[in-house]
Design a protein around this motif. Sequence first.
Motif, PDB file in Angstrom:
ATOM      1  N   TYR A 159      -3.272  -8.238  -2.168  1.00  0.00           N
ATOM      2  CA  TYR A 159      -3.130  -7.126  -1.234  1.00  0.00           C
ATOM      3  C   TYR A 159      -3.895  -5.942  -1.799  1.00  0.00           C
ATOM      4  CZ  TYR A 159       0.299  -5.278  -4.543  1.00  0.00           C
ATOM      5  OH  TYR A 159       0.928  -4.816  -5.652  1.00  0.00           O
ATOM      6  N   VAL A 160      -4.140  -4.974  -0.922  1.00  0.00           N
ATOM      7  CA  VAL A 160      -4.813  -3.753  -1.373  1.00  0.00           C
ATOM      8  C   VAL A 160      -3.732  -2.799  -1.855  1.00  0.00           C
ATOM      9  CG1 VAL A 160      -6.326  -1.867  -0.727  1.00  0.00           C
ATOM     10  CG2 VAL A 160      -6.644  -4.115   0.288  1.00  0.00           C
ATOM     11  N   GLY A 161      -3.738  -2.563  -3.118  1.00  0.00           N
ATOM     12  CA  GLY A 161      -2.697  -1.712  -3.675  1.00  0.00           C
ATOM     13  C   GLY A 161      -3.291  -0.552  -4.439  1.00  0.00           C
ATOM     14  N   THR A 162      -2.446   0.355  -4.792  1.00  0.00           N
ATOM     15  CA  THR A 162      -2.865   1.515  -5.563  1.00  0.00           C
ATOM     16  C   THR A 162      -2.559   1.249  -7.027  1.00  0.00           C
ATOM     17  OG1 THR A 162      -2.245   2.854  -3.693  1.00  0.00           O
ATOM     18  CG2 THR A 162      -2.711   4.015  -5.729  1.00  0.00           C
ATOM     19  N   VAL A 163      -3.589   1.290  -7.817  1.00  0.00           N
ATOM     20  CA  VAL A 163      -3.418   1.004  -9.231  1.00  0.00           C
ATOM     21  C   VAL A 163      -3.836   2.231 -10.025  1.00  0.00           C
ATOM     22  CG1 VAL A 163      -4.035  -0.521 -11.125  1.00  0.00           C
ATOM     23  CG2 VAL A 163      -3.913  -1.406  -8.796  1.00  0.00           C
ATOM     24  N   VAL A 164      -3.044   2.554 -11.002  1.00  0.00           N
ATOM     25  CA  VAL A 164      -3.389   3.700 -11.839  1.00  0.00           C
ATOM     26  C   VAL A 164      -4.326   3.211 -12.939  1.00  0.00           C
ATOM     27  CG1 VAL A 164      -2.506   5.449 -13.398  1.00  0.00           C
ATOM     28  CG2 VAL A 164      -1.222   4.826 -11.335  1.00  0.00           C
ATOM     29  N   VAL A 165      -5.504   3.781 -12.968  1.00  0.00           N
ATOM     30  CA  VAL A 165      -6.489   3.387 -13.978  1.00  0.00           C
ATOM     31  C   VAL A 165      -6.629   4.518 -14.985  1.00  0.00           C
ATOM     32  CG1 VAL A 165      -8.858   2.679 -14.376  1.00  0.00           C
ATOM     33  CG2 VAL A 165      -7.701   2.039 -12.248  1.00  0.00           C
ATOM     34  N   PRO A 204      -5.413   7.283  -9.835  1.00  0.00           N
ATOM     35  CA  PRO A 204      -4.976   6.217  -8.929  1.00  0.00           C
ATOM     36  C   PRO A 204      -6.147   5.726  -8.093  1.00  0.00           C
ATOM     37  CG  PRO A 204      -4.145   8.344  -8.194  1.00  0.00           C
ATOM     38  CD  PRO A 204      -4.974   8.592  -9.414  1.00  0.00           C
ATOM     39  N   THR A 205      -6.359   4.447  -8.127  1.00  0.00           N
ATOM     40  CA  THR A 205      -7.441   3.892  -7.332  1.00  0.00           C
ATOM     41  C   THR A 205      -6.903   2.760  -6.473  1.00  0.00           C
ATOM     42  OG1 THR A 205      -7.934   2.698  -9.342  1.00  0.00           O
ATOM     43  CG2 THR A 205      -9.512   4.371  -8.696  1.00  0.00           C
TER      44      THR A 205
END
Lengths: 154, 689
Positions: free
Chosen positions: B40-46, B62-63
């Motif tokens: 799924y398209v999620g928000t990931v903290v990079v 957050p990307t």
Amino acid sequence: MLRKLYEEVEGHIDGQYGYIISVLNIVEVGSGVLQPMTGLAEFNVVYQALVMKVFKNMVVDGVVTVVNPLGFWAEIGPLTMFVASALIPTYFKYDPSANPPAFISEFGDDNGHVSRIEKGVAVRARIIGIRTEATEIFCVGTIKEDYLGPQLGV
Amino acid sequence: METTQNLALPQDRYPITIVSLRVKKDSEIYRDEVIGVYEYVGTVVVKKTVVADGREIHEEVPTRRLVKEEWRSQFEGRIDKLNVSPGQTIADPKQILAVLVEPCGHPIQVRGICATCGKDLSIGDYMGNDMGRATINMAHDNRGVTVSRDVAEKLDKERSQRLLIAQKLTLILDLDQTVVHATVDPTVLQWMNDPQNPNQPFLKDVHKFEIPTYHTHYVKLRPGTREFLSAMNELYEMHIYTMGSRQYADQIAMILDPDRHLFKDRIISRDENRSNFKSIQRLFPSDQSMVVIVDDRSDIWRWSPNLYKILPFNFFVGTGDINAPRLPPSGPPRSGPVLPVSQLVAEPPDDDDEKSVEEKDLSDDVQHQFLDDLEKTRPLEKISEELEEEGDRNTDAMEVDTPAADSATDNVKPKTPTKELSPRRRTVLVDNDRELDRVTEILRNVHHTFYAEKAASGPAPPDVGEIMARQKKDVLRGVKIVFSGVIPSNLNPAQQDIWIGAEQFGAKCSVDLSDDVTHVVTVKQIGTNRTNKVRRARNMPGVFVVKPDWLYDSISRWERQEEEEYLLEEVCRGARLSLETGRAIYETGDDDEAILSGTWEHENDLFIKLGQDDIEAMDAEIEAALAEDDDSDEIDHDTQDTSFPDASQNTDADFDAFFEEGFAAFAEENESSDPPKEDEKRKAPEGER
């Protein structure tokens, strides 16, 4: 000292042995060792006792104490057991208008009496789950199997 | 007990794409086993490290990007249906991805183990444990059987069906002050054993029982209780719901119902309830449409529409409800030496909803303390002594009074000839309560309406709560009430018992007078010390100025009472009350004489008519009214005896002094005309009891 032993262990629960019902025989009383600072002495006592330990799948005889729509409670000596209505054969129907409340079977028993599960009736049940707490052991059981259920003359 | 579970994924992740599946239809899986992989398209903290100005700055950015995740099962069981296939994209969060059949849904649990499969559920994993799947405790006892919502609904439904067939409804009955009144006052025993005591005839059917290592309780059944119970048993399945302890409840049940055919095991007590409030949901989690409650307090039921609020049964005067010492009193104000009214009103309403177990121990101590105090203070003895003194004085004052004058009253009993000084002695206890007869009628009516409506409406059964709410609404329809001197000004009026009660019965309540007001409910006020609202209302045609009893009686009788009997009588004889319009007609003139001669006689009559309770309540109210005029917030109990001469202390000196004061105030108030004072008044305390 013996009295102290009786007081301390009789009627209590041991994690390993279950209920310690009665001390039968004292095998050996060790020599006392004084505890520093307190003035008390510690004795190692080896004793034999009547214990009751139940296991899963064990078949037990008990006496019904409470009946409610969810099932019934029974006592097997010091142990309390709950049998849920789902684990009572379906031909037993809960009858709230009975006094005292009871599960009543559609079939009579051998003597032609209606078979009832109500307060004071002896039942035979199989234990399906056990829970040991600090002061109490308690289990759930089933009577939905052959040869289980209310018993005559137990 | 096989249970089907529909599997889905967290809603905020949709749309999702199934990457691969690791199970097939009919494969058995464990809890936490991987069913498949999805993305799924999620928000990931990079975490980024940026070099700026020669320093490293760590940033968390957050990307949004495609995330792959394992799809794990929350349940154990067999896959019954698999609706998705690899590569498929699902946009609708409501779509069922798979159906799983659990071998056991753990719908009935007992203290952490499932009662149907015996599994220990208290052992959880990172997803928590399964104990939360059965949380409803719907049994009357407290043995720790909890059920899931499904089972609760099923049981509720079965019960409703059974009742419908039997043409019955459910009745939840309170004990204390509803059908019985209990006390621990040892005076009762003395009186019971003393044949000379005037209260003895009333004590004949007082039951006595002991709760081991606790207190000896004396219990009086409300008159007509047995008839009430047997009549109700025909129409209702009865439950006891009391704030007393389990032992207490069982003892009372033994008295009410020795062969247990009325209540059986349907008794729930404080020990099982563990809350300061009662709730229907405790016993009937899903279906309350056939439940009627009879209780003497409405606040602990949170003004449930299913509640019929009965007037409290107060037999042992001064005792109150022994099982509710922590809450302010209910219903019409009653006063006693144990619980000064001001103290109770000052107490903040107990708002903590669910009492925790530790707190319960504490409250048990409080309860114990309360009973100890009650045993020591012996309110009955005190009242009796006071009454005797009064009685002696009264008989001195009215030596030539004929017995006929008193025969109309219930309180006065011929006295045994041991005491020559007073020919008759008032009894403390009164045994003339016929409240239950009326309750029987009303409950019959409710039952009748329910089944009449059911016959009319067909398959969908009516709701008793609605029926009762409707019947209540009719009682005071079209009435608009203004309270004056009834609700303490420091409390929110809309949350008060009397206010909510009035609104439930169809009346509209308002803080201030307006044109459409029909009733002003106010406490008894003397002389010139009446509140501004009352004074204004007197000049409004068609407005009834009534005592709170009018409202209380209307509410408890489910019938609008005739206002005439409850009109606030003018103490001042100079002003007449017109019954047609409900307003007073003032005749200013030689008032002093009228009051000094007229008022007292009137008061004297009243005193005989009313019980000590009422007199005391009035005293408290009068005192409050006085305090209000002084614009002071506090109630000074010490002034009670001096500020207004007690009806019994009939000394002329007292009265002269008192009324002179009153008239000085009256004159002042008449001079300073109303309008500027009104605003001031509104801000000022509106009155305390």
